[in-house]
Design a protein around this motif. Structure first.
Motif, mmCIF file in Angstrom:
data_model
loop_
_atom_site.group_PDB
_atom_site.id
_atom_site.type_symbol
_atom_site.label_atom_id
_atom_site.label_comp_id
_atom_site.label_asym_id
_atom_site.label_seq_id
_atom_site.Cartn_x
_atom_site.Cartn_y
_atom_site.Cartn_z
ATOM 1 N N UNK A 81 -8.098 25.518 -0.794
ATOM 2 C CA UNK A 81 -8.817 25.313 -1.120
ATOM 3 C C UNK A 81 -8.743 23.822 -2.113
ATOM 4 N N UNK A 82 -10.324 23.361 -2.040
ATOM 5 C CA UNK A 82 -9.840 22.476 -2.017
ATOM 6 C C UNK A 82 -11.556 21.011 -2.233
ATOM 7 N N UNK A 83 -10.519 19.808 -2.275
ATOM 8 C CA UNK A 83 -12.219 18.704 -2.241
ATOM 9 C C UNK A 83 -11.854 16.915 -0.965
ATOM 10 N N UNK A 84 -12.963 16.677 -0.541
ATOM 11 C CA UNK A 84 -12.287 16.167 -0.238
ATOM 12 C C UNK A 84 -11.792 15.061 -0.393
ATOM 13 N N UNK A 85 -12.696 14.446 -1.425
ATOM 14 C CA UNK A 85 -12.244 13.337 -2.125
ATOM 15 C C UNK A 85 -11.194 13.622 -3.204
ATOM 16 N N UNK A 86 -10.225 14.623 -3.216
ATOM 17 C CA UNK A 86 -9.299 14.859 -4.172
ATOM 18 C C UNK A 86 -7.743 14.692 -3.570
ATOM 19 N N UNK A 87 -7.201 13.489 -3.782
ATOM 20 C CA UNK A 87 -6.272 12.523 -3.063
ATOM 21 C C UNK A 87 -4.408 13.817 -3.501
ATOM 22 N N UNK A 88 -4.732 14.619 -3.678
ATOM 23 C CA UNK A 88 -3.749 15.865 -3.678
ATOM 24 C C UNK A 88 -4.098 17.085 -2.575
ATOM 25 N N UNK A 128 -12.113 30.589 -4.330
ATOM 26 C CA UNK A 128 -11.143 29.937 -5.045
ATOM 27 C C UNK A 128 -10.739 29.914 -6.896
ATOM 28 N N UNK A 129 -11.606 30.403 -7.543
ATOM 29 C CA UNK A 129 -11.395 30.586 -8.569
ATOM 30 C C UNK A 129 -11.117 31.733 -9.443
ATOM 31 N N UNK A 130 -11.746 32.812 -8.189
ATOM 32 C CA UNK A 130 -10.338 33.933 -8.458
ATOM 33 C C UNK A 130 -9.295 33.978 -8.069
ATOM 34 N N UNK A 131 -9.236 33.555 -7.019
ATOM 35 C CA UNK A 131 -7.638 33.164 -6.935
ATOM 36 C C UNK A 131 -6.652 32.235 -8.144
ATOM 37 N N UNK A 132 -8.040 31.283 -8.626
ATOM 38 C CA UNK A 132 -6.914 30.381 -10.133
ATOM 39 C C UNK A 132 -6.729 30.863 -11.407
ATOM 40 N N UNK A 166 -9.065 23.719 -10.549
ATOM 41 C CA UNK A 166 -8.524 22.584 -10.307
ATOM 42 C C UNK A 166 -8.087 23.121 -8.877
ATOM 43 N N UNK A 167 -7.586 22.015 -7.932
ATOM 44 C CA UNK A 167 -7.616 21.593 -7.257
ATOM 45 C C UNK A 167 -6.397 21.149 -6.495
ATOM 46 N N UNK A 168 -5.729 21.128 -5.469
ATOM 47 C CA UNK A 168 -6.578 21.764 -4.755
ATOM 48 C C UNK A 168 -4.855 23.317 -5.409
#
Length: 72
Positions: free
Chosen positions: A8-15, A45-49, A54-56
Motif C-alpha cells: 500500500x503506497x503512493x506513486x510520489x513516495x520514494x520509499x 491500509x489504515x486497518x493494517x497500520x 505512513x506509506x508504504x
C-alpha cells in the motif's frame, strides 16, 4: 513456499517506489495499491497500520506480517 505481498503506497513516495523496485528485482510477487486514488485501499491500509497514515505498508498475505515504512 513463497509469500505473496500487498504494498500500500503512493506513486510520489520514494520509499514506495523503492519497495516496488526491490520486490520486482527479488521476484517477490506483490499487488500494489495506490492509496491516493483507491479509498477502499486506503481503508484497508489504515486497518493494517492501526490507523497510522505512513506509506508504504507492506503486508505478507500468507503469514499476516505487516511492515510499516520501507528502508530496504
Amino acid at each position: 513456499m513463497s509469500s505473496h505481498y500487498m504494498i500500500f503506497g503512493k506513486d510520489d513516495c520514494p520509499y514506495t517506489q523503492k519497495a516496488r523496485t526491490d520486490f520486482k528485482k527479488q521476484c517477490k510477487p506483490f499487488i500494489y495499491v495506490n492509496v491516493d486514488n483507491n479509498p477502499h485501499g486506503l481503508e484497508k491500509m489504515l486497518e493494517y497500520s492501526e490507523g497510522q497514515y505512513i506509506v508504504p505498508v507492506i503486508v505478507d498475505v500468507d503469514k499476516g506480517d505487516v511492515v510499516i515504512g520501507y528502508t530496504d
